[in-house]
Design a protein around this motif. Structure first.
Motif, PDB file in Angstrom:
ATOM      1  N   TYR A   3      32.932  34.784  40.447  1.00  0.00           N
ATOM      2  CA  TYR A   3      32.479  36.120  40.844  1.00  0.00           C
ATOM      3  C   TYR A   3      31.730  36.783  39.705  1.00  0.00           C
ATOM      4  CZ  TYR A   3      35.030  35.258  44.990  1.00  0.00           C
ATOM      5  OH  TYR A   3      35.406  34.687  46.170  1.00  0.00           O
ATOM      6  N   GLY A  14      38.270  34.190  41.577  1.00  0.00           N
ATOM      7  CA  GLY A  14      38.665  35.057  42.682  1.00  0.00           C
ATOM      8  C   GLY A  14      39.978  35.768  42.392  1.00  0.00           C
ATOM      9  N   LEU A  58      38.145  32.369  54.461  1.00  0.00           N
ATOM     10  CA  LEU A  58      38.711  32.785  53.173  1.00  0.00           C
ATOM     11  C   LEU A  58      38.753  31.614  52.198  1.00  0.00           C
ATOM     12  CD1 LEU A  58      41.569  35.126  54.434  1.00  0.00           C
ATOM     13  CD2 LEU A  58      39.466  35.804  53.266  1.00  0.00           C
ATOM     14  N   TYR A  61      35.888  31.228  49.832  1.00  0.00           N
ATOM     15  CA  TYR A  61      35.740  32.201  48.747  1.00  0.00           C
ATOM     16  C   TYR A  61      36.877  32.148  47.740  1.00  0.00           C
ATOM     17  CZ  TYR A  61      31.869  34.544  51.104  1.00  0.00           C
ATOM     18  OH  TYR A  61      30.655  34.834  51.661  1.00  0.00           O
ATOM     19  N   TRP A 229      37.835  42.946  45.916  1.00  0.00           N
ATOM     20  CA  TRP A 229      37.345  41.785  46.656  1.00  0.00           C
ATOM     21  C   TRP A 229      38.376  41.312  47.698  1.00  0.00           C
ATOM     22  CZ3 TRP A 229      33.382  39.631  48.482  1.00  0.00           C
ATOM     23  CH2 TRP A 229      33.434  38.315  48.957  1.00  0.00           C
ATOM     24  N   ALA A 233      36.894  40.482  51.522  1.00  0.00           N
ATOM     25  CA  ALA A 233      36.813  39.119  52.074  1.00  0.00           C
ATOM     26  C   ALA A 233      37.434  39.005  53.479  1.00  0.00           C
ATOM     27  CB  ALA A 233      37.457  38.127  51.091  1.00  0.00           C
ATOM     28  N   TYR A 275      27.517  40.065  54.537  1.00  0.00           N
ATOM     29  CA  TYR A 275      27.938  38.806  53.906  1.00  0.00           C
ATOM     30  C   TYR A 275      28.057  37.704  54.965  1.00  0.00           C
ATOM     31  CZ  TYR A 275      28.888  40.933  49.299  1.00  0.00           C
ATOM     32  OH  TYR A 275      28.783  41.542  48.067  1.00  0.00           O
TER      33      TYR A 275
END
Ligand SMILES: *Cc1c(COP(=O)(O)O)cnc(C)c1O
Length: 494
Positions: A3, A14, A58, A61, A229, A233, A275
């Motif tokens: 990130y 993350g 998820l 990410y 975040w 997400a 996104y």
């Protein structure tokens, strides 16, 4: 997946991004790239339940966790939604598909992220070697506080303390918070407005003596606000899920582009839709809906963000906001990830209350977004219209979005299928909805909800109906300057 900070500083994993919330340079964490989800995978997802779709997205990410870990977290979080699930679609006239995001424990879309965040945060704390218990501090103007309390209730390794402005929230919102169960939750009223509460929380975060005092108790401070975040997400998932449901129902053919319309405040929800688009979801336009605090509508139309304007209290209070924090993440993409440009604009906002993006960024914005807003009268008229013409009850935030979509279609003639994010139960705003439908409003909020249910045949959700009967468990009140002292006392209370 790593990130980056929107202001160019150090990158993070993350787990680090979730534990820290904000980057050290004051910027927001953004994924270094957008993982692609292709047409084949979308077709596959169309046959999966929501939890599987969530674990899949998820997993792209949050690479610090295994797929099994994520699936476990998702399952426990979303078991707390009612039998309709996390993001059911309601079909209205004219290809409008409403994503009802309010079937969670506190009846607002913030539950989608805040039921999951406690699991993500505790796992992230472990992954980053944090051994202390995590104490979440929240200042709230209503919805976020309750959703955070409910999410963190009885989650091992966490505590959650919420400050709200005394007299500054609705009766239902106050009761939702002060009746909160769970030995790890605390609620404190502040004699002041929301800004006083928020400033007080920021002061606690930046006070080294406070950090030392909490450390001595084995506590590490963290925050659950919408720039984290871990809150963003989970919101990407429901845009994929809505499209998959449309594929499964034959409302869209593979590759068909849809529009997405979102009632917007801090810009988190609509950013998640962007996104999803960057990951490959077939989207034509994002429609950003505002109430009379229409700073975003003006920005999208002119490229100039100007927060120096009167602040309006409206019947859609969660959108009463003049500085939309998550917009910074969008700016970062609009200017081709030029952190120096973002820093310049954010400095302009802090120093002068305004900034203007350049021609290229404005052109990129035009290609993506349409902005529209609804006045209080237009919002009420839309609530009445939806009920009269479609027998569908919407809360004021959702009504603002439906009106914005109407404007978009009238101006552009683009009537392709559109998903509209419905962000709160109409019964959470029973007074405004009753007034819009022309019902009498000369009673307390609970009596109004009962009457609304009687008139419409819709049931009052249990989370509202049970409120007047629940015991009050939190009574602390303090002046803004005593927030830290009061918090310490409350933490020690059995
Ligand atoms: C928080 C909230 C919004 C605004 O969402 P953002 O992500 O801040 O743009 C809209 N409607 C409701 C009911 C909310 O609680």
């Amino acid at each position: 997946m790593r990130y980056l900070s929107t202001r160019g500083g150090q990158s993070a994993t993350g787990a680090e991004a979730i534990v820290r919330g904000l980057a050290r340079d004051g910027g927001l964490f953004v994924p270094e790239s957008f993982p692609a989800v292709g047409a084949d995978e979308l077709a596959l997802m169309a046959n999966e339940p929501y939890a599987a779709r969530a674990a899949r997205i998820l997993g792209r990410y949050l690479t610090d966790f295994t797929q099994e870990q994520l699936a476990g977290m998702v399952d426990s979080a979303y078991a707390r939604f009612d039998e309709r699930g996390v993001a059911p679609l309601k079909a209205l006239e004219g290809g409008v598909r409403v994503i009802e995001l309010y079937h969670g424990p506190t009846l607002a879309f913030k539950d989608v992220a805040l039921t999951l965040l406690p699991h993500l945060l505790t796992a992230s704390a472990r992954a980053t070697g944090e051994a202390r218990e995590v104490l979440i501090l929240v200042a709230t103007s209503g919805d976020t506080g309750k959703a955070a309390l409910s999410g963190f209730q009885d989650v091992p390794g966490t505590r959650c303390a919420v400050f709200y402005p005394e007299g500054g929230v609705s009766e239902a919102q106050r009761l939702q918070m002060v009746t909160q169960r769970g030995d790890n939750t605390r609620v404190i009223a502040v004699k002041g407005n929301f800004d006083d509460a928020q400033t007080g929380v920021k002061r606690i975060f930046s006070d080294p003596r406070a950090a030392a005092a909490f450390d001595a108790k084995g506590l590490a401070l963290s925050s659950a606000n919408s720039i984290n975040w871990g809150r963003l997400a989970p919101q990407i998932v429901y845009y994929f899920s809505a499209y998959c449901d449309m594929l499964a129902a034959g409302d869209a053919a593979p590759g068909d582009k849809i529009n997405i319309c979102v009632p917007t405040g801090n810009f988190g929800n609509i950013l998640a839709a962007y996104y999803a688009m960057r990951m490959g979801l077939p989207v034509h336009k994002l429609i950003c809906a505002s109430n009379s605090n229409n700073v975003l509508t003006d920005f999208i139309r002119t490229g100039r963000y100007d927060a120096r304007r009167a602040f309006h209290l409206t019947t859609s209070p969660s959108m009463d906001i003049l500085v939309s924090s998550n917009l910074e993440r969008m700016l970062f993409e609009l200017c081709g990830r030029d952190a120096a440009a973002v820093r310049g604009w954010m400095d302009g906002l802090r120093e002068n209350g305004c900034y203007e993006i350049g021609e290229n960024a404005k052109a990129a914005l035009d290609a993506l977004m349409y902005g529209a807003w609804a006045s209080e009268a237009e919002c009420a008229a839309e609530i009445a219209r939806a009920w009269r013409e479609e027998s569908y009850l919407v809360d004021p935030h959702t009504a603002v979005a439906m009106k914005a979509l109407r404007d978009y279609r009238a101006e552009t003639g683009d009537t392709r299928p559109c998903t509209v994010a419905s962000t709160a139960s109409p019964f959470k705003f029973g007074r405004a909805v009753s007034a819009a439908l022309g019902l009498p409003t000369d009673a307390d909020d609970f009596a109004l909800c009962d009457r609304l249910a009687e008139k419409t045949g819709w049931a009052v959700p249990k989370a509202i109906a049970e409120l007047p009967r629940l015991p009050v468990r939190h009574r602390a009140v303090c002046a803004p300057e005593d927030m830290l002292f009061t918090l310490m006392k409350e933490i020690d209370r059995p």
